[in-house]
Design a protein around this motif. Structure first.
Motif, PDB file in Angstrom:
ATOM      1  N   ARG A 176       0.762  -1.382  -0.151  1.00  0.00           N
ATOM      2  CA  ARG A 176      -0.069   0.048   0.042  1.00  0.00           C
ATOM      3  C   ARG A 176       0.811   1.104   0.000  1.00  0.00           C
ATOM      4  NH1 ARG A 176      -3.140  -2.755   3.894  1.00  0.00           N
ATOM      5  NH2 ARG A 176      -2.290  -1.508   5.475  1.00  0.00           N
ATOM      6  N   ALA A 177       2.094   1.112   0.260  1.00  0.00           N
ATOM      7  CA  ALA A 177       3.246   2.158   0.419  1.00  0.00           C
ATOM      8  C   ALA A 177       3.010   2.970  -1.015  1.00  0.00           C
ATOM      9  CB  ALA A 177       4.440   1.888   0.688  1.00  0.00           C
ATOM     10  N   ALA A 178       2.732   4.370  -0.760  1.00  0.00           N
ATOM     11  CA  ALA A 178       2.672   5.193  -2.113  1.00  0.00           C
ATOM     12  C   ALA A 178       3.983   5.431  -2.780  1.00  0.00           C
ATOM     13  CB  ALA A 178       1.938   6.358  -1.727  1.00  0.00           C
ATOM     14  N   ASP A 179       4.937   5.390  -2.114  1.00  0.00           N
ATOM     15  CA  ASP A 179       6.472   5.744  -2.172  1.00  0.00           C
ATOM     16  C   ASP A 179       7.165   4.413  -2.646  1.00  0.00           C
ATOM     17  OD1 ASP A 179       6.466   4.889   0.226  1.00  0.00           O
ATOM     18  OD2 ASP A 179       7.920   6.381   1.025  1.00  0.00           O
ATOM     19  N   ASP A 180       8.277   4.791  -3.304  1.00  0.00           N
ATOM     20  CA  ASP A 180       9.159   3.641  -3.806  1.00  0.00           C
ATOM     21  C   ASP A 180       9.785   2.923  -2.924  1.00  0.00           C
ATOM     22  OD1 ASP A 180      10.945   1.875  -5.252  1.00  0.00           O
ATOM     23  OD2 ASP A 180      11.034   3.278  -6.859  1.00  0.00           O
ATOM     24  N   LEU A 181      10.114   1.457  -2.715  1.00  0.00           N
ATOM     25  CA  LEU A 181      10.601   0.795  -1.736  1.00  0.00           C
ATOM     26  C   LEU A 181      12.040   0.768  -1.779  1.00  0.00           C
ATOM     27  CD1 LEU A 181       7.855  -1.999  -1.107  1.00  0.00           C
ATOM     28  CD2 LEU A 181       8.226  -0.132   0.483  1.00  0.00           C
ATOM     29  N   ARG A 182      12.493   1.095  -3.191  1.00  0.00           N
ATOM     30  CA  ARG A 182      13.971   0.894  -3.108  1.00  0.00           C
ATOM     31  C   ARG A 182      14.785   1.671  -2.229  1.00  0.00           C
ATOM     32  NH1 ARG A 182      14.294   2.609  -9.406  1.00  0.00           N
ATOM     33  NH2 ARG A 182      12.785   3.843  -8.671  1.00  0.00           N
ATOM     34  N   GLY A 183      15.574   0.999  -1.694  1.00  0.00           N
ATOM     35  CA  GLY A 183      16.362   1.387  -0.417  1.00  0.00           C
ATOM     36  C   GLY A 183      15.909   1.604   0.786  1.00  0.00           C
ATOM     37  N   ARG A 184      14.544   1.151   0.971  1.00  0.00           N
ATOM     38  CA  ARG A 184      14.253   1.470   2.099  1.00  0.00           C
ATOM     39  C   ARG A 184      14.088   0.145   2.991  1.00  0.00           C
ATOM     40  NH1 ARG A 184       8.733   4.848   2.268  1.00  0.00           N
ATOM     41  NH2 ARG A 184       9.441   5.211   4.491  1.00  0.00           N
ATOM     42  N   LEU A 185      13.965  -0.882   2.350  1.00  0.00           N
ATOM     43  CA  LEU A 185      13.889  -2.106   2.982  1.00  0.00           C
ATOM     44  C   LEU A 185      15.119  -2.647   3.517  1.00  0.00           C
ATOM     45  CD1 LEU A 185      11.776  -4.020   0.177  1.00  0.00           C
ATOM     46  CD2 LEU A 185      10.900  -2.849   2.371  1.00  0.00           C
ATOM     47  N   TRP A 186      15.303  -3.203   4.604  1.00  0.00           N
ATOM     48  CA  TRP A 186      16.392  -3.727   5.335  1.00  0.00           C
ATOM     49  C   TRP A 186      17.186  -4.447   4.515  1.00  0.00           C
ATOM     50  CZ3 TRP A 186      18.501  -8.380   7.060  1.00  0.00           C
ATOM     51  CH2 TRP A 186      19.707  -8.172   8.034  1.00  0.00           C
ATOM     52  N   HIS A 187      18.679  -4.479   4.096  1.00  0.00           N
ATOM     53  CA  HIS A 187      19.178  -5.234   3.284  1.00  0.00           C
ATOM     54  C   HIS A 187      20.525  -5.723   3.802  1.00  0.00           C
ATOM     55  CE1 HIS A 187      20.030  -0.822   2.474  1.00  0.00           C
ATOM     56  NE2 HIS A 187      21.250  -1.205   2.529  1.00  0.00           N
ATOM     57  N   GLY A 188      20.770  -5.979   5.137  1.00  0.00           N
ATOM     58  CA  GLY A 188      21.801  -6.059   5.720  1.00  0.00           C
ATOM     59  C   GLY A 188      22.199  -7.771   5.878  1.00  0.00           C
ATOM     60  N   HIS A 189      21.530  -8.387   5.025  1.00  0.00           N
ATOM     61  CA  HIS A 189      21.799  -9.938   5.143  1.00  0.00           C
ATOM     62  C   HIS A 189      23.179 -10.478   5.003  1.00  0.00           C
ATOM     63  CE1 HIS A 189      17.811  -9.160   3.681  1.00  0.00           C
ATOM     64  NE2 HIS A 189      17.447 -10.269   4.234  1.00  0.00           N
ATOM     65  N   GLY A 190      24.026  -9.792   3.884  1.00  0.00           N
ATOM     66  CA  GLY A 190      25.425 -10.025   3.494  1.00  0.00           C
ATOM     67  C   GLY A 190      26.241  -9.699   4.932  1.00  0.00           C
ATOM     68  N   GLU A 191      26.098  -8.546   5.466  1.00  0.00           N
ATOM     69  CA  GLU A 191      26.898  -8.067   6.534  1.00  0.00           C
ATOM     70  C   GLU A 191      26.548  -9.016   7.754  1.00  0.00           C
ATOM     71  OE1 GLU A 191      27.720  -4.104   9.104  1.00  0.00           O
ATOM     72  OE2 GLU A 191      26.154  -4.071   7.834  1.00  0.00           O
ATOM     73  N   THR A 209      19.647  -6.244  16.128  1.00  0.00           N
ATOM     74  CA  THR A 209      19.193  -5.337  17.039  1.00  0.00           C
ATOM     75  C   THR A 209      18.646  -4.047  15.903  1.00  0.00           C
ATOM     76  OG1 THR A 209      19.910  -5.768  19.053  1.00  0.00           O
ATOM     77  CG2 THR A 209      19.176  -3.614  18.692  1.00  0.00           C
ATOM     78  N   ASP A 210      19.740  -3.737  15.175  1.00  0.00           N
ATOM     79  CA  ASP A 210      19.226  -2.867  14.257  1.00  0.00           C
ATOM     80  C   ASP A 210      18.285  -3.046  13.203  1.00  0.00           C
ATOM     81  OD1 ASP A 210      21.108  -1.138  15.239  1.00  0.00           O
ATOM     82  OD2 ASP A 210      22.911  -1.794  13.756  1.00  0.00           O
ATOM     83  N   TYR A 211      18.279  -4.538  12.956  1.00  0.00           N
ATOM     84  CA  TYR A 211      17.175  -4.800  11.917  1.00  0.00           C
ATOM     85  C   TYR A 211      15.964  -4.869  12.400  1.00  0.00           C
ATOM     86  CZ  TYR A 211      14.329  -8.423   9.561  1.00  0.00           C
ATOM     87  OH  TYR A 211      13.286  -9.028   8.897  1.00  0.00           O
ATOM     88  N   ASN A 212      15.515  -5.086  13.851  1.00  0.00           N
ATOM     89  CA  ASN A 212      14.225  -5.052  14.283  1.00  0.00           C
ATOM     90  C   ASN A 212      13.853  -3.644  14.548  1.00  0.00           C
ATOM     91  OD1 ASN A 212      14.054  -7.693  14.559  1.00  0.00           O
ATOM     92  ND2 ASN A 212      15.145  -8.020  16.526  1.00  0.00           N
ATOM     93  N   ALA A 213      14.808  -2.695  14.851  1.00  0.00           N
ATOM     94  CA  ALA A 213      14.395  -1.207  14.966  1.00  0.00           C
ATOM     95  C   ALA A 213      14.220  -0.803  13.737  1.00  0.00           C
ATOM     96  CB  ALA A 213      15.667  -0.579  15.433  1.00  0.00           C
ATOM     97  N   HIS A 214      15.004  -0.854  12.481  1.00  0.00           N
ATOM     98  CA  HIS A 214      14.259  -0.654  11.133  1.00  0.00           C
ATOM     99  C   HIS A 214      12.896  -1.314  10.699  1.00  0.00           C
ATOM    100  CE1 HIS A 214      14.476  -1.096   6.759  1.00  0.00           C
ATOM    101  NE2 HIS A 214      15.225  -0.022   6.831  1.00  0.00           N
ATOM    102  N   SER A 215      12.763  -2.527  10.971  1.00  0.00           N
ATOM    103  CA  SER A 215      11.294  -2.928  10.753  1.00  0.00           C
ATOM    104  C   SER A 215      10.336  -2.279  11.505  1.00  0.00           C
ATOM    105  CB  SER A 215      11.397  -4.556  11.065  1.00  0.00           C
ATOM    106  OG  SER A 215      12.233  -5.074  10.294  1.00  0.00           O
ATOM    107  N   LEU A 216      10.378  -2.027  12.737  1.00  0.00           N
ATOM    108  CA  LEU A 216       9.506  -1.339  13.647  1.00  0.00           C
ATOM    109  C   LEU A 216       9.108  -0.062  13.187  1.00  0.00           C
ATOM    110  CD1 LEU A 216       9.996  -2.686  16.958  1.00  0.00           C
ATOM    111  CD2 LEU A 216       8.256  -3.318  15.803  1.00  0.00           C
ATOM    112  N   ALA A 217      10.322   0.694  12.873  1.00  0.00           N
ATOM    113  CA  ALA A 217      10.234   2.198  12.522  1.00  0.00           C
ATOM    114  C   ALA A 217       9.359   2.352  11.134  1.00  0.00           C
ATOM    115  CB  ALA A 217      11.459   2.975  12.412  1.00  0.00           C
ATOM    116  N   LEU A 218      10.080   1.309  10.225  1.00  0.00           N
ATOM    117  CA  LEU A 218       9.287   1.308   8.790  1.00  0.00           C
ATOM    118  C   LEU A 218       7.928   1.266   8.583  1.00  0.00           C
ATOM    119  CD1 LEU A 218       9.662   1.978   5.487  1.00  0.00           C
ATOM    120  CD2 LEU A 218      10.508  -0.643   5.712  1.00  0.00           C
ATOM    121  N   ILE A 219       7.456  -0.058   9.374  1.00  0.00           N
ATOM    122  CA  ILE A 219       6.322  -0.650   9.182  1.00  0.00           C
ATOM    123  C   ILE A 219       5.287   0.614  10.207  1.00  0.00           C
ATOM    124  CG2 ILE A 219       4.731  -2.312   9.876  1.00  0.00           C
ATOM    125  CD1 ILE A 219       6.796  -2.577   7.366  1.00  0.00           C
TER     126      ILE A 219
END
Length: 224
Positions: A176-191, A209-219
């Motif tokens: 439902r997000a009106a804006d583009d998701l590029r670059g906004r989703l967590w992508h630290g899998h490799g790190e 911890t950073d991943y969880n904080a990112h998920s909560l903030a974005l959603i």
């Protein structure tokens, strides 16, 4: 052959359950959608028995609810549910890191880490591109294989269940997000994989911890 019919039915049951699970995660079977055994059986061109068994499996996984005399309904989760899911997976991950994870990760087979790295690359690439359909599958496989390095199938299954439920809630929000998701989703899998490979438990904890904080903030921002 004795028992061959039971084997075929079990396989069909699993195939139907997997197919419906994918439909629910991707949002094609939307939260709150109601349906019957007959409807699904006709859709897949199979008998009612394996469908009923598959639907009960999905109920046990917390993805569907049974409605008396009405059929089944895709479970609806709230942002409060999502916060609880994040807390639950955090508690489990922190617990295993404090106990046996460091030793287990140190003993992880190189080929297992190589497979997780491949999942990480694909998941990270899809996340950066904002390609939700590709990301979902690779992200689930990534976390399942990563947690599988611990060697405890109960932990792996629990985390997978919580992650599936998390995706069920967040996918409609992201779509439902009106804006583009590029670059906004967590992508630290490799790190995260490299921290695991280096046996750096502190870095693993920080990244999760950073991943969880990112998920909560974005959603949270998209749900507002």
């Amino acid at each position: 052959m004795p028992g061959s019919e039971a084997v075929r039915r079990t396989t069909l049951r699993s195939q139907i359950a997997d197919a419906l699970r994918d439909e629910v995660i991707a949002g094609r079977l939307a939260a709150g959608r109601q349906f019957t055994v007959k409807e699904i059986a006709e859709s897949y061109g199979v008998s009612a028995t394996p469908v009923r068994e598959a639907l009960l499996d999905l109920c046990a996984q917390g993805l569907l609810d049974v409605e008396l005399h009405k059929g089944y309904r895709v479970r609806q989760f709230s942002y409060a549910d999502f916060r609880d899911m994040v807390e639950a997976r955090s508690v489990i991950v922190e617990g295993i890191l404090r106990r046996s994870a460091a030793r287990a990760l140190a003993e992880a087979a190189p080929e297992a880490l190589a497979s997780v790295r491949r999942r990480a690359e694909e998941a990270g690439r899809a996340a950066l591109a904002g390609d939700l359909d590709i990301l979902i599958g690779y992200d689930l496989r990534f976390w399942r294989e990563l947690s599988g390095l611990i060697g405890n199938p109960y932990i792996t299954d629990f985390l997978d269940r919580v992650r599936v439920q998390s995706w069920i809630f967040i996918v409609p929000v992201l779509r439902r997000a009106a804006d583009d998701l590029r670059g906004r989703l967590w992508h630290g899998h490799g790190e995260l994989v490299e921290a695991v490979a280096a046996r750096d438990v502190a870095a693993v904890e920080r990244l999760i911890t950073d991943y969880n904080a990112h998920s909560l903030a974005l959603i949270g921002s998209l749900s507002a």
